[in-house]
Design a protein around this motif. Structure first.
Motif, PDB file in Angstrom:
ATOM      1  N   MET A 170       0.784  52.236 -99.669  1.00  0.00           N
ATOM      2  CA  MET A 170       0.576  53.361-101.345  1.00  0.00           C
ATOM      3  C   MET A 170       0.872  54.270-101.264  1.00  0.00           C
ATOM      4  SD  MET A 170      -1.823  52.345-103.894  1.00  0.00           S
ATOM      5  CE  MET A 170      -2.036  52.976-105.936  1.00  0.00           C
ATOM      6  N   TRP A 171      -0.145  55.043-100.914  1.00  0.00           N
ATOM      7  CA  TRP A 171      -0.303  56.493-100.552  1.00  0.00           C
ATOM      8  C   TRP A 171       0.520  57.008-100.012  1.00  0.00           C
ATOM      9  CZ3 TRP A 171      -3.972  57.824-104.201  1.00  0.00           C
ATOM     10  CH2 TRP A 171      -4.638  56.970-104.768  1.00  0.00           C
ATOM     11  N   GLY A 172       0.876  56.473 -98.466  1.00  0.00           N
ATOM     12  CA  GLY A 172       2.479  57.146 -98.041  1.00  0.00           C
ATOM     13  C   GLY A 172       3.184  57.908 -99.470  1.00  0.00           C
ATOM     14  N   GLY A 173       4.149  56.360-100.040  1.00  0.00           N
ATOM     15  CA  GLY A 173       4.867  56.889-100.861  1.00  0.00           C
ATOM     16  C   GLY A 173       3.896  57.754-102.318  1.00  0.00           C
ATOM     17  N   ALA A 174       3.120  57.704-102.740  1.00  0.00           N
ATOM     18  CA  ALA A 174       2.796  58.826-102.977  1.00  0.00           C
ATOM     19  C   ALA A 174       2.563  59.900-102.796  1.00  0.00           C
ATOM     20  CB  ALA A 174       1.147  58.644-104.210  1.00  0.00           C
ATOM     21  N   LEU A 175       1.784  60.332-101.738  1.00  0.00           N
ATOM     22  CA  LEU A 175       2.363  61.825-101.386  1.00  0.00           C
ATOM     23  C   LEU A 175       3.704  61.895-101.010  1.00  0.00           C
ATOM     24  CD1 LEU A 175      -0.203  61.996 -98.381  1.00  0.00           C
ATOM     25  CD2 LEU A 175      -0.658  63.040-100.014  1.00  0.00           C
ATOM     26  N   VAL A 176       4.523  60.954-100.440  1.00  0.00           N
ATOM     27  CA  VAL A 176       6.001  61.570-100.810  1.00  0.00           C
ATOM     28  C   VAL A 176       6.371  61.796-102.359  1.00  0.00           C
ATOM     29  CG1 VAL A 176       8.180  60.960-100.424  1.00  0.00           C
ATOM     30  CG2 VAL A 176       6.886  60.543 -98.840  1.00  0.00           C
ATOM     31  N   ALA A 177       5.844  61.455-103.473  1.00  0.00           N
ATOM     32  CA  ALA A 177       5.822  62.101-104.633  1.00  0.00           C
ATOM     33  C   ALA A 177       5.520  63.193-104.310  1.00  0.00           C
ATOM     34  CB  ALA A 177       5.093  60.839-105.411  1.00  0.00           C
ATOM     35  N   VAL A 178       4.206  63.239-103.800  1.00  0.00           N
ATOM     36  CA  VAL A 178       3.867  65.166-104.746  1.00  0.00           C
ATOM     37  C   VAL A 178       4.099  66.154-103.484  1.00  0.00           C
ATOM     38  CG1 VAL A 178       1.569  66.183-103.565  1.00  0.00           C
ATOM     39  CG2 VAL A 178       1.411  64.194-105.313  1.00  0.00           C
ATOM     40  N   THR A 179       5.386  65.351-102.612  1.00  0.00           N
ATOM     41  CA  THR A 179       5.522  66.489-101.875  1.00  0.00           C
ATOM     42  C   THR A 179       7.267  67.134-102.754  1.00  0.00           C
ATOM     43  OG1 THR A 179       6.814  65.430-100.056  1.00  0.00           O
ATOM     44  CG2 THR A 179       4.730  65.746 -99.667  1.00  0.00           C
ATOM     45  N   ALA A 180       7.404  66.161-103.804  1.00  0.00           N
ATOM     46  CA  ALA A 180       9.258  66.156-104.120  1.00  0.00           C
ATOM     47  C   ALA A 180       8.650  67.013-105.247  1.00  0.00           C
ATOM     48  CB  ALA A 180       8.973  64.636-104.043  1.00  0.00           C
ATOM     49  N   VAL A 181       7.503  67.403-106.270  1.00  0.00           N
ATOM     50  CA  VAL A 181       7.234  67.689-107.211  1.00  0.00           C
ATOM     51  C   VAL A 181       7.055  68.788-106.725  1.00  0.00           C
ATOM     52  CG1 VAL A 181       5.128  67.876-108.383  1.00  0.00           C
ATOM     53  CG2 VAL A 181       6.254  65.767-108.673  1.00  0.00           C
ATOM     54  N   TRP A 182       6.311  68.844-105.738  1.00  0.00           N
ATOM     55  CA  TRP A 182       5.597  70.790-105.223  1.00  0.00           C
ATOM     56  C   TRP A 182       7.107  71.021-104.337  1.00  0.00           C
ATOM     57  CZ3 TRP A 182       1.260  68.872-101.040  1.00  0.00           C
ATOM     58  CH2 TRP A 182      -0.034  68.879-102.075  1.00  0.00           C
ATOM     59  N   GLY A 183       7.914  70.402-104.235  1.00  0.00           N
ATOM     60  CA  GLY A 183       9.622  71.349-103.621  1.00  0.00           C
ATOM     61  C   GLY A 183      10.367  71.304-104.937  1.00  0.00           C
ATOM     62  N   ALA A 184      10.152  70.433-105.802  1.00  0.00           N
ATOM     63  CA  ALA A 184      10.755  71.069-107.457  1.00  0.00           C
ATOM     64  C   ALA A 184      10.347  72.123-107.733  1.00  0.00           C
ATOM     65  CB  ALA A 184      10.918  70.114-108.219  1.00  0.00           C
ATOM     66  N   THR A 185       8.956  73.085-107.705  1.00  0.00           N
ATOM     67  CA  THR A 185       8.217  74.081-108.705  1.00  0.00           C
ATOM     68  C   THR A 185       8.626  74.902-107.973  1.00  0.00           C
ATOM     69  OG1 THR A 185       6.248  73.738-106.364  1.00  0.00           O
ATOM     70  CG2 THR A 185       5.895  72.449-108.839  1.00  0.00           C
ATOM     71  N   PHE A 186       8.813  75.327-106.711  1.00  0.00           N
ATOM     72  CA  PHE A 186       9.518  76.559-106.267  1.00  0.00           C
ATOM     73  C   PHE A 186      10.407  77.239-106.889  1.00  0.00           C
ATOM     74  CE2 PHE A 186       7.960  74.802-102.282  1.00  0.00           C
ATOM     75  CZ  PHE A 186       6.993  76.582-101.663  1.00  0.00           C
ATOM     76  N   THR A 187      12.026  76.433-107.174  1.00  0.00           N
ATOM     77  CA  THR A 187      12.618  76.398-108.285  1.00  0.00           C
ATOM     78  C   THR A 187      12.562  77.198-109.482  1.00  0.00           C
ATOM     79  OG1 THR A 187      14.462  74.968-106.901  1.00  0.00           O
ATOM     80  CG2 THR A 187      15.093  76.035-109.631  1.00  0.00           C
ATOM     81  N   LEU A 188      11.351  76.255-110.055  1.00  0.00           N
ATOM     82  CA  LEU A 188      10.812  76.378-111.763  1.00  0.00           C
ATOM     83  C   LEU A 188      10.253  77.561-111.871  1.00  0.00           C
ATOM     84  CD1 LEU A 188       9.700  72.723-112.814  1.00  0.00           C
ATOM     85  CD2 LEU A 188      11.389  73.571-113.060  1.00  0.00           C
ATOM     86  N   VAL A 189       9.099  77.689-110.934  1.00  0.00           N
ATOM     87  CA  VAL A 189       8.860  78.501-110.319  1.00  0.00           C
ATOM     88  C   VAL A 189       9.152  79.899-110.748  1.00  0.00           C
ATOM     89  CG1 VAL A 189       6.503  80.387-109.468  1.00  0.00           C
ATOM     90  CG2 VAL A 189       6.307  77.926-109.812  1.00  0.00           C
ATOM     91  N   GLN A 190      10.269  79.864-109.474  1.00  0.00           N
ATOM     92  CA  GLN A 190      11.119  81.110-109.534  1.00  0.00           C
ATOM     93  C   GLN A 190      12.053  81.495-110.740  1.00  0.00           C
ATOM     94  OE1 GLN A 190      14.336  81.221-107.324  1.00  0.00           O
ATOM     95  NE2 GLN A 190      13.436  82.502-105.780  1.00  0.00           N
ATOM     96  N   GLU A 191      12.039  80.574-111.437  1.00  0.00           N
ATOM     97  CA  GLU A 191      13.305  80.561-113.116  1.00  0.00           C
ATOM     98  C   GLU A 191      12.052  81.827-113.871  1.00  0.00           C
ATOM     99  OE1 GLU A 191      14.660  76.734-113.979  1.00  0.00           O
ATOM    100  OE2 GLU A 191      16.812  78.697-113.569  1.00  0.00           O
ATOM    101  N   ALA A 192      10.646  80.792-113.782  1.00  0.00           N
ATOM    102  CA  ALA A 192       9.499  81.404-114.990  1.00  0.00           C
ATOM    103  C   ALA A 192       8.977  83.011-114.904  1.00  0.00           C
ATOM    104  CB  ALA A 192       8.134  80.226-114.894  1.00  0.00           C
ATOM    105  N   ILE A 193       9.059  82.857-113.066  1.00  0.00           N
ATOM    106  CA  ILE A 193       8.315  84.238-113.043  1.00  0.00           C
ATOM    107  C   ILE A 193       9.490  85.568-113.399  1.00  0.00           C
ATOM    108  CG2 ILE A 193       6.747  83.695-111.587  1.00  0.00           C
ATOM    109  CD1 ILE A 193       8.511  84.476-109.322  1.00  0.00           C
ATOM    110  N   ALA A 194      10.174  85.121-113.862  1.00  0.00           N
ATOM    111  CA  ALA A 194      11.638  86.478-114.309  1.00  0.00           C
ATOM    112  C   ALA A 194      11.074  87.082-115.654  1.00  0.00           C
ATOM    113  CB  ALA A 194      12.555  86.041-114.365  1.00  0.00           C
TER     114      ALA A 194
END
Length: 312
Positions: free
Chosen positions: A1-25
């Motif tokens: 359970m918690w292993g899968g939750a951590l993988v989901a967390v890394t997916a969210v963190w990975g996606a934020t690089f793209t979101l943040v790069q566009e937002a800080i413009a």
């Protein structure tokens, strides 16, 4: 359970690089982070207010130090994102996994393991290939020119490594949720001070749906929820397994950078990413951080070895 939750967390963190790069413009980096961390601190603080009130003075001191490290890490990362690719930022940030055992060895005055040294060598070679030769495919004229953003984000990786070492030593002494709230609050305050000092009135700000979406995702999912999930998960998942799971973050950053921004590195750039990832795995599976010294309770007696919690 918690292993899968951590993988989901890394997916969210990975996606934020793209979101943040566009937002800080549209919203300056320190201003963006100030709003992000205030939202996260308030959202989590409402739930954890009784626990925060019960936190000891030493807990506030430890939380303040950890929050300052979070501020440094996200400050370097967000500023660096203005000058590099989201894919690069993800892999360079992930080098905190490599730096952690070295920093822990310095703090604990123990020589680093051979695995940690090999991991650093592999990651350094990978970073060189990624930054000097990993420009967007079709733009060879930029070869041999290091990306200033990559250099800045190395500071982020070191800050996150320091955060891991500190959290590994202190997390068992305090309530995890309360300690997380203090860190978010301190990071919010420091980002706010830098925003007012260096950004307010000096650059136009655009508020649109993409900025609001980036703030909601990074504040509620990538900060408040993710930090709580990780802190809780690492009470039952061994540190080495957790670190291996966290190496998925730059992979997700590369995937989202390709799908959402069309980033496509050269072959040498992808080879550099592979070497950085290999360095992370070698540092953890063959080396790993030395176990932190057992923390002391309020009376000064040892209370057992704390797990080396990895909190991004």
């Amino acid at each position: 359970m918690w292993g899968g939750a951590l993988v989901a967390v890394t997916a969210v963190w990975g996606a934020t690089f793209t979101l943040v790069q566009e937002a800080i413009a549209k919203l300056p980096p320190y201003s963006f982070n100030a709003v992000r961390f205030w939202m996260a601190a308030v959202a989590l603080g409402v739930v954890a207010l009784p626990r925060v009130r019960g936190l000891s003075r030493r807990g506030w001191r430890h939380g303040t130090i950890l929050g300052a490290m979070l501020f440094a890490g996200y400050g370097f990362q967000t500023v660096g994102l203005q000058y590099t690719l989201a894919t690069n930022a993800g892999f360079v940030t992930g080098m905190f996994v490599v730096f952690t055992p070295l920093l822990a060895a310095v703090v604990l005055r123990r020589p680093p393991s051979s695995g940690a040294v090999v991991g650093v060598v592999l990651a350094t070679i990978g970073l060189t290939l990624l930054s000097l030769f990993g420009s967007l495919a079709g733009a060879p004229g930029a070869w041999f020119v290091p990306r200033i953003g990559d250099v800045i984000i190395i500071g982020c990786a070191f800050a996150f490594a320091g955060h891991i070492v500190g959290l590994g030593a202190w997390s068992a002494l305090h309530d995890a949720l309360a300690l997380t709230v203090v860190q978010l609050f301190v990071s919010a305050v420091l980002h706010g001070v830098f925003a007012v000092t260096f950004e307010v009135g000096r650059r136009p700000v655009t508020w649109d749906s993409s900025v609001v979406m980036a703030l909601l995702v990074t504040a509620l999912l990538a900060s408040a929820a993710a930090f709580w999930i990780q802190t809780t998960a690492q009470r039952v998942i061994p540190p080495t397994r957790t670190a291996v799971i966290l190496t998925m973050e730059p992979v997700f950053a590369g995937v989202f950078g390709f799908l959402l921004l069309g980033e496509n590195l050269t072959r040498l750039g992808w080879l550099g990413c592979g070497l950085i990832l290999a360095g992370m795995l070698v540092a953890e599976l063959r080396g790993g951080a030395p176990p932190p010294a057992p923390p002391e309770d309020q009376t000064g007696s040892r209370v057992g070895a704390a797990d080396a919690l990895s909190d991004r």
